[in-house]
Scaffold this motif. Structure first.
Motif, mmCIF file in Angstrom:
data_model
loop_
_atom_site.group_PDB
_atom_site.id
_atom_site.type_symbol
_atom_site.label_atom_id
_atom_site.label_comp_id
_atom_site.label_asym_id
_atom_site.label_seq_id
_atom_site.Cartn_x
_atom_site.Cartn_y
_atom_site.Cartn_z
ATOM 1 N N VAL A 1 4.536 6.424 -3.881
ATOM 2 C CA VAL A 1 3.843 7.116 -5.131
ATOM 3 C C VAL A 1 4.548 8.270 -5.501
ATOM 4 C CG1 VAL A 1 1.655 7.686 -6.368
ATOM 5 C CG2 VAL A 1 1.947 5.688 -4.831
ATOM 6 N N THR A 2 4.658 8.512 -6.795
ATOM 7 C CA THR A 2 5.292 9.832 -7.307
ATOM 8 C C THR A 2 4.312 10.278 -8.176
ATOM 9 O OG1 THR A 2 6.524 8.801 -9.130
ATOM 10 C CG2 THR A 2 7.767 9.202 -6.822
ATOM 11 N N ALA B 1 -1.549 8.958 -15.973
ATOM 12 C CA ALA B 1 -0.421 9.349 -17.327
ATOM 13 C C ALA B 1 0.808 9.692 -16.589
ATOM 14 C CB ALA B 1 -0.880 10.490 -18.185
ATOM 15 N N THR B 2 0.457 10.283 -15.494
ATOM 16 C CA THR B 2 1.972 11.060 -14.515
ATOM 17 C C THR B 2 2.197 10.152 -13.445
ATOM 18 O OG1 THR B 2 0.420 12.323 -13.338
ATOM 19 C CG2 THR B 2 1.064 13.292 -15.397
ATOM 20 N N VAL B 3 1.501 9.367 -12.949
ATOM 21 C CA VAL B 3 1.924 8.752 -11.484
ATOM 22 C C VAL B 3 2.941 7.470 -11.951
ATOM 23 C CG1 VAL B 3 0.869 7.208 -9.796
ATOM 24 C CG2 VAL B 3 -0.504 8.939 -10.734
ATOM 25 N N GLY B 4 3.863 7.575 -10.918
ATOM 26 C CA GLY B 4 4.630 6.398 -10.985
ATOM 27 C C GLY B 4 5.021 5.998 -9.637
ATOM 28 N N VAL B 5 5.946 5.098 -9.364
ATOM 29 C CA VAL B 5 6.482 4.605 -7.972
ATOM 30 C C VAL B 5 7.955 4.609 -7.964
ATOM 31 C CG1 VAL B 5 4.460 3.061 -7.628
ATOM 32 C CG2 VAL B 5 6.304 2.400 -8.993
ATOM 33 N N GLY B 6 8.174 4.960 -6.865
ATOM 34 C CA GLY B 6 9.881 5.484 -6.660
ATOM 35 C C GLY B 6 10.307 5.193 -5.181
ATOM 36 N N ARG C 1 1.068 -1.198 -0.076
ATOM 37 C CA ARG C 1 0.156 -0.020 0.076
ATOM 38 C C ARG C 1 0.949 1.159 -0.112
ATOM 39 N NH1 ARG C 1 -2.785 -3.252 -1.862
ATOM 40 N NH2 ARG C 1 -4.825 -3.968 -1.116
ATOM 41 N N LYS C 2 2.054 1.090 0.434
ATOM 42 C CA LYS C 2 3.080 2.235 0.096
ATOM 43 C C LYS C 2 3.018 2.725 -1.534
ATOM 44 C CE LYS C 2 6.427 1.476 3.790
ATOM 45 N NZ LYS C 2 7.655 1.280 4.060
ATOM 46 N N GLN C 3 2.634 1.765 -2.366
ATOM 47 C CA GLN C 3 2.977 1.924 -3.771
ATOM 48 C C GLN C 3 1.372 2.090 -4.460
ATOM 49 O OE1 GLN C 3 6.632 -1.243 -3.626
ATOM 50 N NE2 GLN C 3 5.282 -1.439 -5.553
ATOM 51 N N ALA C 4 0.426 2.340 -3.357
ATOM 52 C CA ALA C 4 -0.892 2.192 -3.961
ATOM 53 C C ALA C 4 -1.613 3.766 -3.921
ATOM 54 C CB ALA C 4 -1.753 1.457 -2.825
ATOM 55 N N VAL C 5 -2.663 3.733 -4.663
ATOM 56 C CA VAL C 5 -3.620 5.044 -5.029
ATOM 57 C C VAL C 5 -4.850 4.821 -4.893
ATOM 58 C CG1 VAL C 5 -3.281 5.127 -7.405
ATOM 59 C CG2 VAL C 5 -3.683 7.370 -5.956
ATOM 60 N N THR C 6 -5.835 5.504 -4.277
ATOM 61 C CA THR C 6 -7.243 5.642 -4.067
ATOM 62 C C THR C 6 -7.715 6.042 -5.491
ATOM 63 O OG1 THR C 6 -7.537 7.242 -2.958
ATOM 64 C CG2 THR C 6 -7.317 5.508 -1.769
ATOM 65 N N LEU C 7 -8.720 5.217 -6.045
ATOM 66 C CA LEU C 7 -9.592 5.902 -7.141
ATOM 67 C C LEU C 7 -10.706 6.330 -6.868
ATOM 68 C CD1 LEU C 7 -8.402 3.200 -9.957
ATOM 69 C CD2 LEU C 7 -7.391 5.301 -9.354
ATOM 70 N N ASP C 8 -11.278 6.206 -5.644
ATOM 71 C CA ASP C 8 -12.635 6.711 -5.193
ATOM 72 C C ASP C 8 -12.368 7.818 -4.050
ATOM 73 O OD1 ASP C 8 -13.968 4.577 -6.846
ATOM 74 O OD2 ASP C 8 -13.854 3.361 -5.052
ATOM 75 N N SER C 9 -13.057 8.750 -4.199
ATOM 76 C CA SER C 9 -12.883 9.886 -3.448
ATOM 77 C C SER C 9 -12.797 9.565 -1.792
ATOM 78 C CB SER C 9 -13.688 11.102 -3.364
ATOM 79 O OG SER C 9 -13.573 12.163 -2.672
#
Length: 578
Positions: free
Chosen positions: A557-558, A573-578, A292-300
Motif C-alpha cells: 500500500v502506498t 483520495a491518496t491511497v494506492g497499491v504498488g 493483505r499486502k494490498q490491504a488497509v484497516t478502516l477501523d482503529s
C-alpha cells in the motif's frame, strides 16, 4: 466510553434554528494502480477491512462519518470537498469538487451559489447537472430520508416549517410545498443557488456532506435499495452489495481525472471487506500475506495492538496515528446540586487527572490531553489550560478551592458515564484524583442508551457530573459550541438535549447568535475560541481527552494518510497499491 465510529451526532430541531446557526450533532495528481501481482493478490486492487455494518450507500441516508469518508472518495462527489495532502490547515478548508470553486455568497451570508464544472459525468456517461443537485437535496425531505440521514437541508434552507419543526415540504415524491423548495434551491444554467434561513459563513463546508450530493432522477430507486450505487466518482459498484460481506468497486470508465481535483484514484479497484473485527483485521494486515499486502484497516487498532505496532520499526512505518473525531469531556450539572457552586466546579476541573484517564484508555496512541472542546483539527483550537490543573491535576489547589465553597468536606458527587471495561478503569483513575481533592465520588455506570437516558427530564437532579463526548460535523466550532451549550436549542420540557449539565446563560446564547453572523472565517474562529475559553472558566465543561486512531496497511500500500477534516479516517483520495 470507547468511541464508536458508527456514532451519529444527534440532531434536534427547534424554532431556535430560525435565528442562529446550529450544528446537528466532517490535491490534484495522477497515479496508476500497480500491474504487479503479489502472492495471492489481485493486480491493482486495494482491500479495505472494516467491521461495519454499513447501513446504506444512499447519499441522502448516509450518517456515519466512516461511511461518509469512504463514499466521498470513491463514488459520491459533492459541490465542495476537503482536499487531501500533508497540509493540515489546507485540509480544513473546502475547495470546489463538483463546483468550480468553494462557492460565493451575498453580504447577508444567506444566499450561496455554486457553478458546476464541465466534464463531470455519471457512470453512464451523462453529465451531472444542476437539476441533479437540486433533486438530490430534495430527497432529504422525503421519507425515510428525513429521519435517517443528516437533516441539514431541513435545518438551514429557507423553507417554512410546521409548529413541530418538520418541513412544509415533503420531498419530491409527495410534492407538498414544492414551490417553497424551488425558491430555496434554484438552478440557472449550471449554477445552483441556496437560500438559507440563517446566515452561515461556513455553508460551503455543509455542502461537502453527501446529503447535498446530486442524484439522477431517472436512476433513483428511492428507499427500495439502500445499497444502490450510481456513481459520479472514480469507482462504481460491481454487481451488488452484500450486507454481510461487502462488495467490490471497480473503475468508472466515464470518470475523467481532469475533472476531479480531489481524488487520485490510484487502485484499479477497491474491495470493501465487511464484517472483520478490528483486532482480526489488524493481525491480518500485520501478517502481510497474500492480498493483505494490498490491504488497509478502516477501523482503529485496539490499544493493546497499537503498542505492538509502535514497538516494531517496520510496523510503525506502515501505520498512521491521526487525531480521531471524538473528544471526551465532563459536563457538570450547573442547574442543581453541589455543582451550582463555581468553586466546586473549579475544584473538579483542577483535580482532573487527564494523564491517568488517558493511560487507562491505552496511552498516548489512544488519546491526548484536551483543555478545549475545539479539537486540534478545527480552526480556533488552543492547548491553553484556563483552569491550571495541568495533565495530572492539582489536588492541593483543588482542595483549597473546594473549601472556599463553604460546603463540608468531603463533598459528595455522583458521576455518570457510559460503562465499558476500559471506561470503568478510566473513570476510576479520575475518581482517585477527585477523592484526593476532597470529593466523595459515587460513580454511576450506564451500559445501554447512555445519552438518551442522561438527557431525560430530571436527570440533572440525580447526577452531578456527566461524562460525554462529541464530534464536529465539519471543521468548524460552529458544530461544537452551539449544539452543546445553546440553551434555546437544548433545554426543553422533553429534556436537556446534548447540554447534559443543563447549562443556561443568556449572555452565552447571545454571543452564539453574534458569532454565527461573523462573515470573516478567521474572525469567527477566534470568537469561538474566546467563547470556548469563557465556558471552560465558568466550569460549563471539563475537557478530558482528544481521541486518536491507528490504521495499519500492508507492504504494497502506498500513500497511506488520514484526514482529520473527514473525521480522522483513512483518506482514500491518496491511497494506492504498488
Amino acid at each position: 466510553m470507547q468511541t464508536d465510529h458508527r456514532h451519529r451526532p444527534p440532531a434536534r430541531l427547534t424554532a431556535a434554528l430560525v435565528v442562529l446557526v446550529v450544528a446537528v450533532l466532517a490535491a490534484a495528481g495522477c497515479s496508476r494502480g500497480s500491474k504487479e501481482k503479489d502472492a495471492g493478490g489481485v493486480p491493482g486492487r486495494l482491500s479495505v477491512l472494516s467491521l461495519g455494518p454499513v447501513a446504506t450507500w444512499d447519499p441522502q441516508r448516509l450518517a456515519t462519518p466512516q461511511d461518509i469518508a469512504f463514499a466521498g472518495r470513491t463514488f459520491i462527489r459533492t459541490l465542495t470537498a476537503h482536499p487531501a495532502g500533508p497540509d493540515a490547515a489546507a485540509r480544513r478548508e473546502v475547495v470546489g469538487d463538483l463546483a468550480t470553486d468553494a462557492g460565493t455568497h451575498d453580504k447577508t451570508l444567506k444566499v450561496w451559489s455554486f457553478t458546476l464544472r464541465n466534464g463531470v459525468t455519471w457512470q453512464d456517461g451523462t453529465p451531472v447537472t444542476c437539476a441533479d443537485v437540486s433533486y438530490g437535496v430534495s430527497r432529504s425531505f422525503g421519507k425515510p430520508f428525513a429521519t435517517e440521514g443528516l437533516n441539514y437541508p431541513l435545518a438551514y434552507l429557507d423553507i417554512p416549517r410546521k409548529a413541530d419543526g418538520t418541513s412544509t415540504y415533503t420531498g419530491p415524491w409527495q410534492g407538498a410545498g414544492q414551490a417553497s423548495y424551488d425558491k430555496a434551491v434554484s438552478c440557472k444554467g449550471s449554477t445552483v443557488t441556496f437560500r438559507l434561513s440563517t446566515p452561515m459563513v461556513d455553508f460551503n463546508q455543509v455542502v461537502a456532506l453527501p446529503v447535498f450530493a446530486p442524484v439522477k432522477k431517472a436512476n433513483d430507486r428511492g428507499s427500495k435499495d439502500p445499497y444502490a450505487v450510481f456513481s459520479s466518482g472514480p469507482y462504481q459498484l460491481k454487481g451488488g452489495w452484500d450486507p454481510s460481506a461487502g462488495g467490490t468497486f471497480v473503475r468508472n470508465p466515464h470518470w475523467q481525472r481532469a475533472s476531479d481535483p480531489i481524488r487520485k484514484a490510484g487502485p484499479d479497484s477497491v474491495e470493501y471487506v465487511e464484517g472483520t473485527e478490528s483486532q482480526t483485521a489488524v493481525q491480518q494486515v500485520i501478517n502481510d500475506e497474500g492480498d493483505r499486502k494490498q490491504a488497509v484497516t478502516l477501523d482503529s487498532a485496539p490499544p493493546a495492538m497499537q503498542q505492538h505496532v509502535l514497538s516494531d520499526d517496520g510496523l510503525r512505518r506502515r501505520a498512521i496515528n491521526p487525531t480521531a473525531q471524538f473528544l471526551d469531556y465532563l459536563a457538570p450539572s450547573t442547574g442543581s446540586g453541589v455543582m451550582r457552586s463555581p468553586e466546586v466546579r473549579k475544584a473538579l476541573a483542577l483535580a482532573t487527572n487527564r494523564e491517568g484517564y488517558i493511560t487507562a484508555l491505552g496511552g498516548p496512541s489512544a488519546a491526548e490531553p484536551a483543555y478545549s472542546l475545539i479539537g486540534p483539527a478545527l480552526p480556533g483550537h488552543s492547548d491553553a489550560d484556563v483552569i491550571g490543573g495541568g495533565p495530572t491535576g492539582d489536588t492541593a489547589r483543588a482542595r483549597t478551592e473546594l473549601a472556599a465553597s463553604g460546603l463540608t468536606l468531603p463533598v459528595r458527587i455522583r458521576v455518570a458515564y457510559r460503562s465499558t471495561p476500559t471506561a470503568d478503569k478510566a473513570m476510576a483513575a479520575l475518581s482517585n484524583g477527585w477523592e484526593d481533592a476532597g470529593f466523595s465520588v459515587q460513580l454511576q455506570p450506564v451500559e445501554k442508551d447512555y445519552f438518551e437516558t442522561m438527557s431525560r427530564p430530571g436527570q440533572a437532579k440525580r447526577t452531578d457530573v456527566f461524562w460525554a463526548n462529541w464530534a464536529p460535523a465539519w471543521p468548524s466550532a460552529s458544530t461544537v459550541i452551539p449544539p452543546l451549550f445553546d440553551s434555546r436549542l437544548n433545554l426543553t420540557p422533553s429534556g436537556t438535549g446534548r447540554d447534559l449539565g443543563g447549562f443556561a446563560d443568556a449572555a452565552v446564547d447571545r454571543e452564539i447568535s453574534r458569532i454565527s453572523t461573523v462573515a470573516d472565517p478567521a474572525a469567527q474562529a477566534a470568537a469561538w475560541a474566546e467563547l470556548d475559553a469563557r465556558l471552560a472558566s465558568q466550569g460549563a465543561f471539563v475537557a478530558l481527552a482528544q481521541r486518536r486512531s491507528m490504521f495499519v496497511a500492508g507492504t504494497s500500500v502506498t500513500g497511506l494518510s488520514a484526514n482529520e477534516a473527514l473525521g480522522g479516517f483513512v483518506d482514500l483520495a491518496t491511497v494506492g497499491v504498488g
